[in-house]
Every structure is written in structure tokens, then in C-alpha cells.
Write a protein that holds these residues in place. Structure first.
Motif, PDB file in Angstrom:
ATOM      1  N   LEU A  44       0.811  -1.222   0.000  1.00  0.00           N
ATOM      2  CA  LEU A  44       0.000   0.000   0.000  1.00  0.00           C
ATOM      3  C   LEU A  44       0.843   1.270   0.000  1.00  0.00           C
ATOM      4  O   LEU A  44       0.383   2.315  -0.476  1.00  0.00           O
ATOM      5  N   GLU A  45       2.056   1.197   0.524  1.00  0.00           N
ATOM      6  CA  GLU A  45       2.923   2.374   0.480  1.00  0.00           C
ATOM      7  C   GLU A  45       3.221   2.741  -0.977  1.00  0.00           C
ATOM      8  O   GLU A  45       3.165   3.909  -1.366  1.00  0.00           O
ATOM      9  N   GLY A  46       3.524   1.730  -1.792  1.00  0.00           N
ATOM     10  CA  GLY A  46       3.745   1.977  -3.215  1.00  0.00           C
ATOM     11  C   GLY A  46       2.496   2.456  -3.922  1.00  0.00           C
ATOM     12  O   GLY A  46       2.547   3.342  -4.780  1.00  0.00           O
ATOM     13  N   VAL A  47       1.347   1.863  -3.560  1.00  0.00           N
ATOM     14  CA  VAL A  47       0.068   2.297  -4.135  1.00  0.00           C
ATOM     15  C   VAL A  47      -0.202   3.751  -3.802  1.00  0.00           C
ATOM     16  O   VAL A  47      -0.614   4.547  -4.652  1.00  0.00           O
ATOM     17  N   LEU A  48       0.037   4.118  -2.529  1.00  0.00           N
ATOM     18  CA  LEU A  48      -0.238   5.485  -2.081  1.00  0.00           C
ATOM     19  C   LEU A  48       0.644   6.495  -2.805  1.00  0.00           C
ATOM     20  O   LEU A  48       0.171   7.533  -3.289  1.00  0.00           O
ATOM     21  N   VAL A  49       1.940   6.200  -2.911  1.00  0.00           N
ATOM     22  CA  VAL A  49       2.866   7.124  -3.557  1.00  0.00           C
ATOM     23  C   VAL A  49       2.574   7.240  -5.052  1.00  0.00           C
ATOM     24  O   VAL A  49       2.533   8.345  -5.618  1.00  0.00           O
ATOM     25  N   PHE A  50       2.336   6.107  -5.700  1.00  0.00           N
ATOM     26  CA  PHE A  50       2.077   6.128  -7.136  1.00  0.00           C
ATOM     27  C   PHE A  50       0.771   6.846  -7.459  1.00  0.00           C
ATOM     28  O   PHE A  50       0.695   7.643  -8.410  1.00  0.00           O
ATOM     29  N   SER A  51      -0.272   6.598  -6.670  1.00  0.00           N
ATOM     30  CA  SER A  51      -1.554   7.258  -6.920  1.00  0.00           C
ATOM     31  C   SER A  51      -1.471   8.751  -6.619  1.00  0.00           C
ATOM     32  O   SER A  51      -2.133   9.560  -7.291  1.00  0.00           O
ATOM     33  N   ALA A  52      -0.666   9.140  -5.623  1.00  0.00           N
ATOM     34  CA  ALA A  52      -0.479  10.569  -5.354  1.00  0.00           C
ATOM     35  C   ALA A  52       0.164  11.262  -6.542  1.00  0.00           C
ATOM     36  O   ALA A  52      -0.252  12.364  -6.951  1.00  0.00           O
ATOM     37  N   MET A  53       1.172  10.619  -7.117  1.00  0.00           N
ATOM     38  CA  MET A  53       1.822  11.184  -8.295  1.00  0.00           C
ATOM     39  C   MET A  53       0.860  11.241  -9.476  1.00  0.00           C
ATOM     40  O   MET A  53       0.760  12.269 -10.171  1.00  0.00           O
ATOM     41  N   ALA A  54       0.117  10.145  -9.697  1.00  0.00           N
ATOM     42  CA  ALA A  54      -0.818  10.093 -10.826  1.00  0.00           C
ATOM     43  C   ALA A  54      -1.935  11.117 -10.668  1.00  0.00           C
ATOM     44  O   ALA A  54      -2.341  11.776 -11.636  1.00  0.00           O
ATOM     45  N   GLY A  55      -2.451  11.272  -9.447  1.00  0.00           N
ATOM     46  CA  GLY A  55      -3.496  12.253  -9.214  1.00  0.00           C
ATOM     47  C   GLY A  55      -3.017  13.674  -9.449  1.00  0.00           C
ATOM     48  O   GLY A  55      -3.725  14.496 -10.044  1.00  0.00           O
ATOM     49  N   PHE A  56      -1.798  13.968  -8.971  1.00  0.00           N
ATOM     50  CA  PHE A  56      -1.237  15.301  -9.190  1.00  0.00           C
ATOM     51  C   PHE A  56      -1.026  15.549 -10.681  1.00  0.00           C
ATOM     52  O   PHE A  56      -1.357  16.634 -11.194  1.00  0.00           O
TER      53      PHE A  56
END
Length: 306
Positions: A44-56
Motif C-alpha cells: 500500500l505504500e507503493g500504491v499510495l505514492v504512485f496514486s499521489a503522483m498520478a493524481g497530481f
């Protein structure tokens, strides 16, 4: 401090609990859904970081924060789907795959997100619940992330759905007894892949909250381990969506103590107070994971060696 300063501090902590706790809420709800099916996702740490980047990136390129939120959820679902499919293969460990997913998601986010460190993207709007007051501290504390009410609603729907719907029964059956689920004609792997993917989408909304609301930018240290903390938070909440809400606010309040003290002029020990969520994680794990209590409320399939 006088009474007015204590009031300002309390309001700052309360407002900070919601701001800081919103990502915790979505990630813990996503992991709660995943673990209810009998699968754990340490990625989930990878999911959270990747989705934060994708959302931005989505908000920056389209000019719409809500399209950024949708892209963050979709990105989280995509990574979680990969985790679910890999874990469905024979002799593949959930734990090892989750660690690999964490490294993959973080690496992709850092590589693809380098051009996004300087630009500014449109932010998720706030819901101003403090307009009735002329006190700026009250107005600031009651300025709520527009995603937070969605998280509260989602916690309620999940809690109701687990107990009162057919899909909730099937999900819990897959998590408690894969043999029983197969005997009734359901695909255990199918249920777990679907739950893991949906959990990744929910966790992705937490990533969007990080990059598009608070702190509201993209950088490589954005998450600070919140995805891993959320796994501990689910254990503390005993796999209950409503308790995930309370635990997210507790962790959010712990993370908000340092900035709140600074806002009223107390700057000593600022970095020590910033470590409170991590200290709280250790205390909770030690206190709640005794041999007598650690299995209470846990899906039984989480204890099966695969």
C-alpha cells in the motif's frame, strides 16, 4: 498557556486530525476491504505514492482536481490488480509480493514524477463549516477536505455491506474459509482479486488527498510511510470500517500535534512531536497484538501459510 491558547490548540489539533487523517482513512479502508477477503497487501505504500503522483499529474494536465482524483483511484486499482493476480498464482507469497509492489510503485512514482516536483496543480476544494464564526482559528479548523465526508460515507457503507449484503457475505466467507466459499460455487481467487483491486482504488483516493489537498504538492517524500502505518491501523481497528475511521482520526491528531503547537508559539520539540504517529504505531502494535488478542476479529485465512 492561557485558556484562549488552549482553545486555539484544541481547534488546531481537531482540524489537523481531519487533514492528516484523511489519507489514513482511505488507505485503511482499502486494506480493510482487501484483508476481509483473506489477502494482505503490504504494497500500500507503493500504491499510495504512485496514486499521489498520478493524481497530481492528472490534475495538472487537465486542470481539474476531480479528474486527478479519478486517475489516482484508477492508478491505485491498477497496481492492486497486479498484486491480486500475482498472489493468485501457486506458491506466491502475499507478503513478498506486497514488498515488491511497494518498491515498484515507489520507483515508478519517483521516475515518472520528477517533472512534477515544481509545478502547481489545482487543489481539491475545502468544505467551509466554520463560516458562522468570526474566529480565524475556528474557520481554519472547520475547513474540511471535500474527500473526508466521502470517506465517512464509505466507512458506513462498508460496515453495512459486510453484514447485510450478499457480496459482504461472500467476501467474509472467502476470508474466513476458502473451502466453504468453493463449496458454494464461488471463485476464491476471483473474490480476492476483486477485493484487492477495489481496495487499491480506495487507497488511491488517499494518495489524491496527499498531493491535491494536504500537503498539496508532489515530492518524493510525500507519504512518509503512511501506507505501512495503515496496515497496522487496520489491525488496531480489528477489521472494522467504523473503527478505521476512529483510528485514522487518532493517528491524524497525533500527526497534527507538532504543527498545532507551533501555531500557538510552542516550537520546542517540534521534530519530536512529528514522530508521534510512528511511536503510536509501535505502542499500538505491542499493546494490541498479544497472543490472546491478535486474532480477535481477524479473517481466518490471513493465518494460513500460502
Amino acid at each position: 498557556m492561557d485558556a484562549h491558547a488552549w482553545m486555539d490548540l484544541s481547534l488546531a489539533v481537531a482540524g489537523g486530525a481531519i487533514r492528516v487523517g484523511t489519507p489514513f482513512l482511505f488507505v485503511s479502508l482499502g486494506e480493510c476491504l482487501t484483508e476481509k477477503s483473506g489477502r494482505i497487501n503490504l504494497g500500500l505504500e507503493g500504491v499510495l505514492v504512485f496514486s499521489a503522483m498520478a493524481g497530481f499529474a492528472g490534475a495538472y494536465l487537465t486542470g481539474s482536481p476531480w479528474l486527478g482524483v479519478a486517475l489516482a483511484g484508477a492508478s491505485g486499482a491498477l497496481l492492486a490488480l497486479l498484486h491480486g493476480l500475482l498472489c493468485s498464482l501457486p506458491r506466491v507469497s502475499d507478503i513478498a509480493t506486497g514488498i515488491a509492489l511497494m518498491l515498484l510503485g515507489s520507483g515508478l512514482a519517483f521516475y515518472l514524477g520528477k517533472p512534477l516536483i515544481q509545478p502547481q496543480a489545482p487543489q481539491i476544494p475545502s468544505i467551509a463549516l466554520g463560516g458562522w464564526s468570526g474566529d480565524p482559528a475556528v474557520q481554519s479548523a472547520l475547513s474540511i477536505n471535500a474527500l473526508f465526508p466521502l470517506g465517512v460515507l464509505l466507512a458506513g457503507l462498508m460496515a453495512w455491506g459486510f453484514k447485510n449484503t450478499r457480496w459482504g457475505l461472500v467476501l467474509r466467507m472467502a476470508g474466513d474459509s476458502s473451502d466453504a466459499a468453493r463449496a458454494t460455487g464461488y471463485s476464491v481467487n476471483g473474490v480476492r482479486v476483486a477485493a484487492t483491486t477495489a481496495g487499491g482504488f480506495i487507497a488511491g483516493l488517499g494518495g489524491a488527498s496527499l498531493s491535491l489537498y494536504y500537503p498539496g504538492s508532489w515530492n518524493e517524500g510525500l507519504s512518509s510511510g503512511q501506507g505501512l502505518i495503515a496496515v497496522a491501523l487496520v489491525i488496531f481497528a480489528r477489521w472494522s470500517p467504523w473503527r478505521c475511521l476512529g483510528a485514522a482520526l487518532l493517528f491524524g491528531g497525533a500527526g497534527a500535534v507538532g504543527p498545532a503547537l507551533q501555531s500557538v508559539g510552542v516550537s520546542g520539540g517540534y521534530y519530536l512531536f512529528n514522530a508521534m504517529p510512528y511511536v503510536l504505531t509501535l505502542v499500538i502494535l505491542v499493546a494490541s497484538c498479544s497472543p490472546q488478542r491478535s486474532l480477535r476479529g481477524a479473517p481466518m485465512e490471513l493465518n494460513v501459510s500460502r
